[in-house]
Scaffold this motif. Sequence first.
Motif, short mmCIF file in Angstrom:
data_model
loop_
_atom_site.label_atom_id
_atom_site.label_comp_id
_atom_site.label_asym_id
_atom_site.label_seq_id
_atom_site.Cartn_x
_atom_site.Cartn_y
_atom_site.Cartn_z
N MET A 2 0.83 -1.19 0.00
CA MET A 2 0.00 0.00 0.00
C MET A 2 0.87 1.25 0.00
O MET A 2 0.57 2.22 -0.70
N VAL A 3 1.96 1.22 0.74
CA VAL A 3 2.86 2.38 0.80
C VAL A 3 3.44 2.67 -0.58
O VAL A 3 3.51 3.82 -1.00
N THR A 8 3.72 5.97 -5.39
CA THR A 8 3.61 6.08 -6.85
C THR A 8 2.55 7.11 -7.24
O THR A 8 2.78 7.94 -8.12
N ALA A 9 1.41 7.07 -6.55
CA ALA A 9 0.36 8.04 -6.84
C ALA A 9 0.83 9.46 -6.57
O ALA A 9 0.55 10.38 -7.35
N LEU A 10 1.55 9.66 -5.47
CA LEU A 10 2.07 10.99 -5.16
C LEU A 10 3.08 11.46 -6.20
O LEU A 10 3.08 12.63 -6.59
N LEU A 11 3.93 10.56 -6.66
CA LEU A 11 4.90 10.92 -7.68
C LEU A 11 4.21 11.29 -8.99
O LEU A 11 4.64 12.22 -9.68
N ILE A 12 3.16 10.57 -9.34
CA ILE A 12 2.42 10.88 -10.56
C ILE A 12 1.73 12.24 -10.43
O ILE A 12 1.79 13.07 -11.33
N ARG A 13 1.10 12.49 -9.28
CA ARG A 13 0.40 13.77 -9.08
C ARG A 13 1.36 14.95 -9.06
O ARG A 13 1.01 16.04 -9.50
N SER A 14 2.58 14.75 -8.54
CA SER A 14 3.55 15.84 -8.49
C SER A 14 4.29 15.99 -9.82
O SER A 14 5.19 16.81 -9.93
N GLN A 15 3.92 15.19 -10.80
CA GLN A 15 4.49 15.18 -12.14
C GLN A 15 5.97 14.84 -12.15
O GLN A 15 6.71 15.24 -13.03
N ALA A 37 11.73 -14.92 -7.95
CA ALA A 37 12.32 -13.93 -7.06
C ALA A 37 11.30 -13.35 -6.07
O ALA A 37 11.68 -12.63 -5.15
N ALA A 38 10.03 -13.66 -6.25
CA ALA A 38 8.98 -13.06 -5.42
C ALA A 38 9.19 -13.27 -3.92
O ALA A 38 9.06 -12.31 -3.15
N PRO A 39 9.51 -14.48 -3.44
CA PRO A 39 9.71 -14.64 -1.99
C PRO A 39 10.86 -13.81 -1.44
O PRO A 39 10.77 -13.23 -0.36
N VAL A 40 11.93 -13.72 -2.21
CA VAL A 40 13.09 -12.92 -1.77
C VAL A 40 12.72 -11.44 -1.71
O VAL A 40 13.07 -10.74 -0.76
N ILE A 41 12.02 -10.96 -2.73
CA ILE A 41 11.62 -9.56 -2.77
C ILE A 41 10.67 -9.25 -1.61
O ILE A 41 10.80 -8.23 -0.94
N ALA A 42 9.72 -10.13 -1.36
CA ALA A 42 8.76 -9.93 -0.27
C ALA A 42 9.47 -9.88 1.08
O ALA A 42 9.17 -9.03 1.92
N GLU A 43 10.39 -10.79 1.30
CA GLU A 43 11.14 -10.82 2.57
C GLU A 43 11.99 -9.57 2.73
O GLU A 43 12.07 -9.00 3.82
N THR A 44 12.61 -9.12 1.66
CA THR A 44 13.42 -7.90 1.71
C THR A 44 12.54 -6.70 2.05
O THR A 44 12.92 -5.87 2.89
N CYS A 45 11.37 -6.61 1.44
CA CYS A 45 10.46 -5.51 1.74
C CYS A 45 10.00 -5.56 3.19
O CYS A 45 9.90 -4.51 3.85
N ARG A 46 9.72 -6.75 3.70
CA ARG A 46 9.33 -6.90 5.10
C ARG A 46 10.44 -6.43 6.04
O ARG A 46 10.20 -5.70 7.01
#
Length: 57
Positions: A2-3, A8-15, A37-46
Motif C-alpha cells: 500500500m505504501v 507512486t500516486a504521489l509521484l504521478i500527481r507531483s508530475q 524472485a517473489a519470496p526474496v523480494i517480499a522478505e526484503t520488503c518486510r
Amino acid sequence: MMVLGVLTALLIRSQRLRAGPATVAVALGFELAHSQAAPVIAETCRCVAQLISRLHL
C-alpha cells in the motif's frame, strides 16, 4: 504494498513520474510477483519495513 502504491500516486500527481513509466513499473511489479524472485523480494520488503518502523526520527 500500500505504501508503494501511495508513493507512486504521489509521484504521478507531483508530475515527477509520468503515466508511461509508472505503467511500466506496475507491469514489472506484476511480473516479479509471479517470478521465482517473489519470496526474496517480499522478505526484503518486510525487513526494510521493520527497519524503518524501528527508526526514531
